[in-house]
Design an enzyme around this catalytic site. Structure first.
Site, PDB file in Angstrom:
ATOM      1  N   ARG A  36      18.191   8.763  -6.741  1.00 35.11           N
ATOM      2  CA  ARG A  36      17.529   7.484  -6.453  1.00 35.11           C
ATOM      3  C   ARG A  36      17.348   6.708  -7.752  1.00 35.11           C
ATOM      4  O   ARG A  36      16.784   7.218  -8.713  1.00 35.11           O
ATOM      5  CB  ARG A  36      16.170   7.729  -5.798  1.00 35.11           C
ATOM      6  CG  ARG A  36      15.264   6.494  -5.736  1.00 35.11           C
ATOM      7  CD  ARG A  36      13.914   6.876  -5.136  1.00 35.11           C
ATOM      8  NE  ARG A  36      12.927   5.811  -5.232  1.00 35.11           N
ATOM      9  CZ  ARG A  36      11.942   5.767  -6.128  1.00 35.11           C
ATOM     10  NH1 ARG A  36      11.830   6.739  -7.022  1.00 35.11           N
ATOM     11  NH2 ARG A  36      11.087   4.776  -6.144  1.00 35.11           N
ATOM     12  N   ARG A  47      -0.479  -8.486  -7.115  1.00 33.79           N
ATOM     13  CA  ARG A  47      -1.195  -7.984  -8.289  1.00 33.79           C
ATOM     14  C   ARG A  47      -2.370  -8.886  -8.631  1.00 33.79           C
ATOM     15  O   ARG A  47      -2.416 -10.056  -8.250  1.00 33.79           O
ATOM     16  CB  ARG A  47      -0.251  -7.895  -9.500  1.00 33.79           C
ATOM     17  CG  ARG A  47       0.906  -6.936  -9.293  1.00 33.79           C
ATOM     18  CD  ARG A  47       1.670  -6.692 -10.579  1.00 33.79           C
ATOM     19  NE  ARG A  47       2.800  -5.792 -10.368  1.00 33.79           N
ATOM     20  CZ  ARG A  47       2.718  -4.473 -10.342  1.00 33.79           C
ATOM     21  NH1 ARG A  47       1.540  -3.892 -10.510  1.00 33.79           N
ATOM     22  NH2 ARG A  47       3.775  -3.726 -10.138  1.00 33.79           N
ATOM     23  N   LYS A  57      11.551   2.083   3.877  1.00 34.71           N
ATOM     24  CA  LYS A  57      10.372   2.771   3.358  1.00 34.71           C
ATOM     25  C   LYS A  57       9.164   2.388   4.214  1.00 34.71           C
ATOM     26  O   LYS A  57       8.820   1.209   4.331  1.00 34.71           O
ATOM     27  CB  LYS A  57      10.141   2.376   1.897  1.00 34.71           C
ATOM     28  CG  LYS A  57      11.271   2.824   0.991  1.00 34.71           C
ATOM     29  CD  LYS A  57      11.185   2.218  -0.399  1.00 34.71           C
ATOM     30  CE  LYS A  57      10.028   2.771  -1.186  1.00 34.71           C
ATOM     31  NZ  LYS A  57      10.040   2.259  -2.590  1.00 34.71           N
ATOM     32  N   THR A  97       6.932  11.167  -2.563  1.00 36.44           N
ATOM     33  CA  THR A  97       5.722  10.830  -3.319  1.00 36.44           C
ATOM     34  C   THR A  97       4.807  12.035  -3.547  1.00 36.44           C
ATOM     35  O   THR A  97       4.333  12.665  -2.607  1.00 36.44           O
ATOM     36  CB  THR A  97       4.896   9.701  -2.664  1.00 36.44           C
ATOM     37  OG1 THR A  97       5.763   8.670  -2.201  1.00 36.44           O
ATOM     38  CG2 THR A  97       3.926   9.113  -3.686  1.00 36.44           C
TER      39      THR A  97
END
Length: 431
Positions: A5, A46, A190, A248
């Site tokens: 990946r 953000r 995802k 993860t």
């Protein structure tokens, strides 16, 4: 390792191109069969800049606005232009990987008035998660489009798409790749948002595979709900015959330590029992001190878990539209069971002709108690197939391409024997 990946959230396009070519060069050592997955960044929300970092405590009040301001304990910016339209009273905002949790009490024409429910430090440019399904950000940013143009040129086997919420998001990525001349790359969606879980059936129908992205997902839903979501996603992907990747923090401690924790070993082991096709390492190999050891240990955990997989009830994994190939795959599963019950050393030889991963996907999803060997005269298809559970894919040149089924089958059997995947003592069936 079956797939590498490349994380497009970090680095320049020149660096991505160089790393892509490096993986290609090294994959020659593995019969050219290491697949590559390019993972695009997707939209990121953000915080803006602060006068200085500060700590917010539970029950503190703070206003949040989309306009540029220097943040203080009373007012901060979150860079999300349509925030005031998309969020309402009761919605939550997570900051800094979910450490800080704000809940919207009310809103005005210029800001959201929030209360802190979980405290922590707020500083410049920290990532924010907003679980609301009303987020109006486009799944493809300007950066993503530039990256997808490069990816279409590089032509990896897979592209992983962040921030997927609907099946239409998957189509947008597919159409963007087609715009730049590539319709072959398979899309891995995802799953990291609650809205994606709500729309999961339509997403699985449209996508080519799923990644259980537990980092962001574990921020946007309650932590204790993540295992349930993981099991559900694995089961649904298995039924559809589409690859699912669990990712993860699988061996997170190995970023700095030579051995994983017992909880991490259990996590990898249980992902296999849940039905994942692949398990993924992130920081452990990207920046950790023990990248090779991480892969070896993960491989050992997976191998041990596969020894203890309970037999499946295959009818529980039939898709909603069973066709001929799936029916044959179900019959092969029962044949493999009979081989095992009568103590035969048996394998399944699947010939991917015309070139396609579909037969291998249908065989894999039932988890037959026999190794599956797939042979294809298309290197790209061979690489794609390697992501599937329990399938060893082999690229073979010179396969008979005309409609001479017997010659093609005999050729593939001979090739499998030449590379010692079929011994003289092995019983096998050809699909």
């Amino acid at each position: 390792m079956d797939c590498a990946r490349l994380n497009f959230s970090h680095g320049t396009q020149d660096e991505h191109r160089a790393l892509f070519n490096r993986v290609k060069q090294l994959s020659v050592l593995n019969s050219n069969q290491v697949a590559i997955m390019c993972d695009i960044q997707g939209p990121k929300i953000r915080t803006g800049r602060m006068v200085a970092p500060f700590t917010i405590a539970p029950d503190d009040l703070i206003d949040v606005c989309p306009n540029e301001v220097l943040g203080t304990p009373q007012l901060i910016q979150i860079k999300y232009a349509t925030m005031l339209n998309d969020l309402d009273k009761g919605d939550t905002i997570f900051i800094n990987d979910g450490i800080v949790k704000l809940r919207v009490l009310s809103k005005s024409a210029i800001s959201l008035h929030c209360i802190c429910e979980a405290g922590g430090i707020i500083s410049d440019h920290k990532g924010c998660n907003i679980p609301s399904g009303n987020i109006s950000l486009d799944v493809i940013t300007a950066k993503d489009e530039r990256d997808l143009k490069l990816i279409a040129e590089l032509n990896p086997e897979y592209v992983a798409c962040s921030f997927v919420g609907t099946a239409d998001d998957v189509r947008k990525v597919r159409n963007m790749l087609a715009k730049y001349g590539n319709s072959e790359i398979k899309i891995i969606s995802k799953i990291e948002r609650p809205v994606a879980l709500q729309n999961i059936d339509a997403i699985i129908e449209e996508t080519d595979g799923v990644m259980v992205a537990r980092g962001d997902l574990g921020v946007e839903i309650d932590t204790w709900d993540v295992p349930t979501a993981q099991k559900m996603l694995c089961k649904k992907c298995n039924k559809a015959g589409k690859p699912v990747i669990v990712a993860t923090q699988m061996l997170e401690s190995m970023t700095a330590a030579p051995r994983p924790t017992r909880a991490e070993a259990n996590d990898v082991y249980n992902a296999v029992l849940d039905g994942t096709d692949a398990v993924m390492l992130s920081g452990e190999t990207a920046m950790g001190k023990y990248p090779v050891e991480s892969i070896k240990i993960m491989d050992n955990i997976v191998a041990e878990a596969e020894k203890h997989l309970p037999p499946r009830t295959p009818t529980e994994f039939l898709s909603n539209h069973v066709g001929m190939t799936e029916t044959v795959a179900l019959s092969v599963y029962h044949m493999a069971q009979n081989f095992r019950d009568h103590n035969f050393n048996a394998k399944i030889l699947a010939i991917a002709y015309p070139p396609s991963a579909y037969t291998a996907r249908m065989l894999s999803k039932f988890r037959p108690p026999a190794h599956v060997i797939t042979l294809s005269n298309n290197l790209r298809v061979a690489r794609e197939i390697n992501l599937l559970w329990g399938v060893r894919s082999v690229f073979v040149e010179g396969m008979v391409e005309e409609d001479d089924l017997e010659r093609r089958n005999l050729f593939c059997i001979q090739k499998a024997r030449e590379i010692e995947l079929l011994g003289n003592d092995v019983s096998f069936c050809v699909v």
